[in-house]
Write an enzyme that holds these catalytic residues in place. Structure first.
Site, mmCIF file in Angstrom:
data_model
loop_
_atom_site.group_PDB
_atom_site.id
_atom_site.type_symbol
_atom_site.label_atom_id
_atom_site.label_comp_id
_atom_site.label_asym_id
_atom_site.label_seq_id
_atom_site.Cartn_x
_atom_site.Cartn_y
_atom_site.Cartn_z
ATOM 1 N N GLU A 94 10.470 16.923 -25.593
ATOM 2 C CA GLU A 94 9.850 17.311 -24.327
ATOM 3 C C GLU A 94 10.490 18.563 -23.747
ATOM 4 O O GLU A 94 9.807 19.413 -23.161
ATOM 5 C CB GLU A 94 9.945 16.156 -23.311
ATOM 6 C CG GLU A 94 9.117 14.936 -23.668
ATOM 7 C CD GLU A 94 7.618 15.131 -23.452
ATOM 8 O OE1 GLU A 94 7.211 16.225 -23.021
ATOM 9 O OE2 GLU A 94 6.854 14.196 -23.731
ATOM 10 N N ARG A 118 0.814 -1.225 0.000
ATOM 11 C CA ARG A 118 0.000 0.000 0.000
ATOM 12 C C ARG A 118 0.848 1.277 0.000
ATOM 13 O O ARG A 118 0.393 2.336 0.406
ATOM 14 C CB ARG A 118 -0.969 0.017 1.190
ATOM 15 C CG ARG A 118 -1.997 -1.108 1.160
ATOM 16 C CD ARG A 118 -3.063 -0.901 2.227
ATOM 17 N NE ARG A 118 -4.061 -1.958 2.164
ATOM 18 C CZ ARG A 118 -4.007 -3.077 2.888
ATOM 19 N NH1 ARG A 118 -2.991 -3.270 3.717
ATOM 20 N NH2 ARG A 118 -4.939 -3.990 2.790
ATOM 21 N N HIS A 145 0.054 10.152 -28.629
ATOM 22 C CA HIS A 145 -0.408 8.907 -28.009
ATOM 23 C C HIS A 145 -1.185 8.049 -28.994
ATOM 24 O O HIS A 145 -1.061 6.815 -29.004
ATOM 25 C CB HIS A 145 -1.265 9.224 -26.789
ATOM 26 C CG HIS A 145 -0.471 9.663 -25.604
ATOM 27 N ND1 HIS A 145 -1.053 10.217 -24.488
ATOM 28 C CD2 HIS A 145 0.861 9.644 -25.354
ATOM 29 C CE1 HIS A 145 -0.119 10.516 -23.601
ATOM 30 N NE2 HIS A 145 1.050 10.184 -24.110
ATOM 31 N N GLU A 200 -3.868 17.190 -11.721
ATOM 32 C CA GLU A 200 -4.454 17.533 -13.015
ATOM 33 C C GLU A 200 -5.961 17.767 -12.906
ATOM 34 O O GLU A 200 -6.755 17.285 -13.711
ATOM 35 C CB GLU A 200 -4.160 16.429 -14.043
ATOM 36 C CG GLU A 200 -4.185 16.923 -15.464
ATOM 37 C CD GLU A 200 -3.544 15.973 -16.453
ATOM 38 O OE1 GLU A 200 -3.667 16.225 -17.655
ATOM 39 O OE2 GLU A 200 -2.918 14.991 -16.033
ATOM 40 N N ASN A 260 0.457 18.567 -21.977
ATOM 41 C CA ASN A 260 0.098 17.580 -22.989
ATOM 42 C C ASN A 260 0.136 18.143 -24.404
ATOM 43 O O ASN A 260 -0.417 17.523 -25.325
ATOM 44 C CB ASN A 260 -1.294 17.007 -22.693
ATOM 45 C CG ASN A 260 -1.304 16.132 -21.459
ATOM 46 O OD1 ASN A 260 -0.412 15.310 -21.268
ATOM 47 N ND2 ASN A 260 -2.303 16.304 -20.609
ATOM 48 N N HIS A 293 0.565 15.795 -27.319
ATOM 49 C CA HIS A 293 0.405 14.415 -26.861
ATOM 50 C C HIS A 293 -0.873 13.734 -27.361
ATOM 51 O O HIS A 293 -0.936 12.508 -27.382
ATOM 52 C CB HIS A 293 0.463 14.364 -25.335
ATOM 53 C CG HIS A 293 1.845 14.508 -24.786
ATOM 54 N ND1 HIS A 293 2.622 15.616 -25.039
ATOM 55 C CD2 HIS A 293 2.597 13.687 -24.005
ATOM 56 C CE1 HIS A 293 3.796 15.466 -24.425
ATOM 57 N NE2 HIS A 293 3.808 14.312 -23.806
ATOM 58 N N LYS A 310 3.152 11.051 -11.687
ATOM 59 C CA LYS A 310 2.220 10.243 -12.465
ATOM 60 C C LYS A 310 2.903 8.925 -12.837
ATOM 61 O O LYS A 310 3.957 8.921 -13.478
ATOM 62 C CB LYS A 310 1.780 10.986 -13.717
ATOM 63 C CG LYS A 310 0.871 12.164 -13.422
ATOM 64 C CD LYS A 310 0.638 13.035 -14.639
ATOM 65 C CE LYS A 310 -0.194 12.365 -15.684
ATOM 66 N NZ LYS A 310 -0.541 13.295 -16.782
ATOM 67 N N LYS A 369 8.254 22.277 -15.708
ATOM 68 C CA LYS A 369 7.411 21.124 -15.363
ATOM 69 C C LYS A 369 7.131 21.108 -13.854
ATOM 70 O O LYS A 369 5.992 20.870 -13.426
ATOM 71 C CB LYS A 369 8.124 19.828 -15.782
ATOM 72 C CG LYS A 369 7.465 18.525 -15.300
ATOM 73 C CD LYS A 369 6.204 18.231 -16.055
ATOM 74 C CE LYS A 369 5.514 16.947 -15.547
ATOM 75 N NZ LYS A 369 6.151 15.725 -16.020
ATOM 76 N N HIS A 373 8.754 7.959 -28.014
ATOM 77 C CA HIS A 373 7.755 8.894 -27.503
ATOM 78 C C HIS A 373 8.029 10.328 -27.954
ATOM 79 O O HIS A 373 7.117 11.040 -28.408
ATOM 80 C CB HIS A 373 7.713 8.829 -25.974
ATOM 81 C CG HIS A 373 6.718 9.756 -25.364
ATOM 82 N ND1 HIS A 373 5.360 9.647 -25.576
ATOM 83 C CD2 HIS A 373 6.882 10.841 -24.549
ATOM 84 C CE1 HIS A 373 4.729 10.612 -24.921
ATOM 85 N NE2 HIS A 373 5.629 11.342 -24.286
ATOM 86 N N ARG A 418 -2.138 21.585 -15.429
ATOM 87 C CA ARG A 418 -1.209 20.518 -15.794
ATOM 88 C C ARG A 418 -1.483 19.964 -17.191
ATOM 89 O O ARG A 418 -0.597 19.412 -17.842
ATOM 90 C CB ARG A 418 -1.279 19.404 -14.747
ATOM 91 C CG ARG A 418 -0.176 18.370 -14.893
ATOM 92 C CD ARG A 418 -0.023 17.554 -13.630
ATOM 93 N NE ARG A 418 0.988 16.522 -13.776
ATOM 94 C CZ ARG A 418 1.449 15.782 -12.786
ATOM 95 N NH1 ARG A 418 0.998 15.974 -11.567
ATOM 96 N NH2 ARG A 418 2.362 14.871 -12.989
#
Length: 549
Positions: A372, A308, A440, A424, A433, A436, A330, A414, A453, A429
């Site tokens: 990026e 956990r 993606h 987000e 993207n 993206h 993330k 960032k 990427h 935030r």
């Protein structure tokens, strides 16, 4: 911590008006360092600058701040250049919380050009007496930005009312009133401190930092054992990290996973869970991710879920991971239906990006990462974009000082966005993207094997720029500027052998889709990203055709 609120930020960011409102809402005393100087000398600020020079003014400013800091329960608006003096920063952080009020250059120019309904800072600014004041604002603000970023909290005032901005300042004070504020390090490698609900953590970017991992871990958390998760491409670098921890007295173990996006899966996680269980990992032990974005995501998600939750350190070794995946908490794994569909937020104890590690990357992997880094400049920092444009050779060749400085500034963007919108939920935030949505989808329809990427993001950013242009938000020259800087860093601008219809279909699985409409990140001018959900379908079709070979 002393009970004062210090407001820093560039002239026109709203320190006076918002400071008065904070004082009214809290019942605290309002102080203004510029007003104190005028009252003490009987002279206007511009007169002191003109007749005595900036150095004399800064000396007066330092003395006033030291005097003001002796009081408590004060809201103190400071001059725009007060952060230039390192001693001033130490005085403020020792006696209160520092909140930076931020605003875009065009907002500042508008405010300083005349009063509006919510801001009243129409005064003479000696440093802005220039034939091109907007360019002067951009230049001077860029110089001071790293110093403003040392604040404990940042509030972006562009689209907030005075009351809304004041409420954000008060919220920052409430968050910090019950916990100690860590003193921002003057370490030259510190890019930023990320502020999150679970605590703050530093992000270091510099040359040759891997040998310091053990000492940094020992000084911050001192775990009973550490578990390094890496892949078969960078396991030697991981051994360096392991030796650093062993030298610091931290028993360490290494798990080497297969590299590649297809191994960012639940199956890989199962193997990691079993490995941790066999070694009797405890909640007080530490997971260390050493590798690219795939390793960072998998290790971060393992740390978020095993027992956990275990602490995790991110030590990215690829440029994409340094600029994106390692900062922000993330973590996720992929499903056959799409990328990053299973995940969790797990903030690291710290992020350490060793720029020297990039020198061992294959050329294609290094080139991919520039997308990026440049993205951060395109969306929020036009002066940084000029740095990338003017230093192509030294940055691409990883000249230690120039490359590290540029990447440190990019990472700081960032970190600031993450601090403002940790999960987000505020829409801030989402700006990260940019490019993206297309990227993606392109990665998904090509099985995550044809494009790295960053390559997909580069193509996606051009598609987004073309859409921005058709929406009347981005000039032709600005589209060309983006195209030129991406080309200069060797990034692709078009995809091949893929049906545009399949890319558009894959966009329906995008996490940014709300009510069946894609929330696009577009540019309303270079350095000013916005989100839009009203993009006509034909604009998407046209852009996808234009970025197809």
């Amino acid at each position: 911590m002393g009970w004062n609120i210090y407001l820093t930020g560039f002239s026109g960011s709203g320190k006076t008006t918002i400071g008065r409102q904070v004082a009214a809402m809290t019942g605290w005393t309002y102080r203004d360092t510029d007003d104190e100087i005028v009252a003490g000398t009987g002279r206007a600020i511009e007169e002191i600058f003109r007749e005595d020079g900036e150095a004399a003014f800064r000396k007066l400013e330092r003395g006033v701040l030291e005097s003001v800091s002796q009081g408590e329960r004060q809201v103190v608006s400071t001059g725009g250049g007060i952060v230039v003096d390192e001693g001033n920063h130490r005085t403020m952080e020792a006696t209160g919380i520092i909140v930076c009020l931020e605003a875009r250059a065009d907002t500042i120019y508008r405010r300083l050009s005349g009063p509006d309904e919510t801001h009243d800072e129409q005064v003479v600014r000696p440093l802005l007496q220039d034939s091109d004041p907007l360019r002067r604002i951009i230049s001077l603000k860029s110089e001071r930005q790293p110093l403003y970023s040392l604040a404990h909290w940042t509030v972006h005032t562009d689209d907030l009312s005075v009351t809304e901005a004041a409420s954000e300042v008060i919220r920052a004070r409430e968050i910090y009133s019950n916990r100690a504020i860590s003193v921002p390090s003057q370490d030259a490698d510190l890019a930023a401190t990320v502020r999150t609900s679970s605590g703050d953590y530093p992000v270091w970017v510099g040359w040759g930092l891997s040998n310091t991992v053990g000492k940094r871990i020992k000084s911050l958390i001192d775990p009973g054992a550490a578990y390094v998760i890496t892949d078969n491409l960078v396991h030697r670098h991981a051994r360096t990290v392991q030796m650093s921890m062993e030298a610091a007295g931290i028993p360490s173990h290494i798990f080497v996973m297969e590299s590649g996006e297809r191994h960012k899966s639940l199956d890989t996680l199962t193997h990691i869970y079993s490995w941790l269980a066999e070694r009797k990992a405890e909640r007080g032990h530490l997971i260390v991710a050493v590798g690219g974005g795939v390793v960072g995501d998998v290790a971060g998600y393992a740390a978020a879920t095993y027992l956990r939750g275990m602490p995790v350190v991110q030590a990215p070794t690829t440029l994409v991971a340094m600029m994106d995946a390692a900062v922000g908490g993330k973590t996720a794994v992929d499903l056959p239906q799409g990328k990053n569909l299973v995940g969790a937020f797990k903030q690291p104890e710290f992020v350490l990006a060793d720029v020297e590690a990039l020198s061992t990357l294959p050329e294609r992997a290094l080139v991919s990462g520039w997308a990026e880094a440049i993205k951060h400049a395109l969306i929020l920092d036009e002066p940084l974009l000029r740095v990338f444009e003017e230093n192509v050779d030294s940055i691409r060749s990883l000249e230690p000082e120039t490359a590290s400085d540029a990447l440190r500034r990019s990472v700081a963007i960032k970190a600031d966005v993450v601090s403002r919108d940790e999960r987000e939920t505020l829409g801030v935030r989402a700006l990260l993207n940019y490019g993206h949505t297309t990227a993606h989808a392109l990665e998904a329809v090509t099985g995550y094997e044809r494009y790295l990427h960053g390559e997909a993001v580069s193509i996606g950013m051009l598609a987004a720029a073309l859409i921005s242009n058709r929406m009347g938000m981005l000039k032709d020259s600005e589209v060309d500027r983006q195209r030129s800087v991406l080309e200069a860093y060797g990034l692709p601008l078009k995809y091949r052998d893929v049906d545009p219809v399949s890319i558009k279909d894959a966009m329906s699985m995008d996490k940014k889709t709300v009510g069946g409409r894609i929330r696009w990140v577009l540019l309303d001018g270079v350095g000013n990203a916005v989100t839009r959900s009203d993009v006509p379908p034909e604009y998407i079709d046209q852009a996808l055709r234009e970025v197809s070979e």
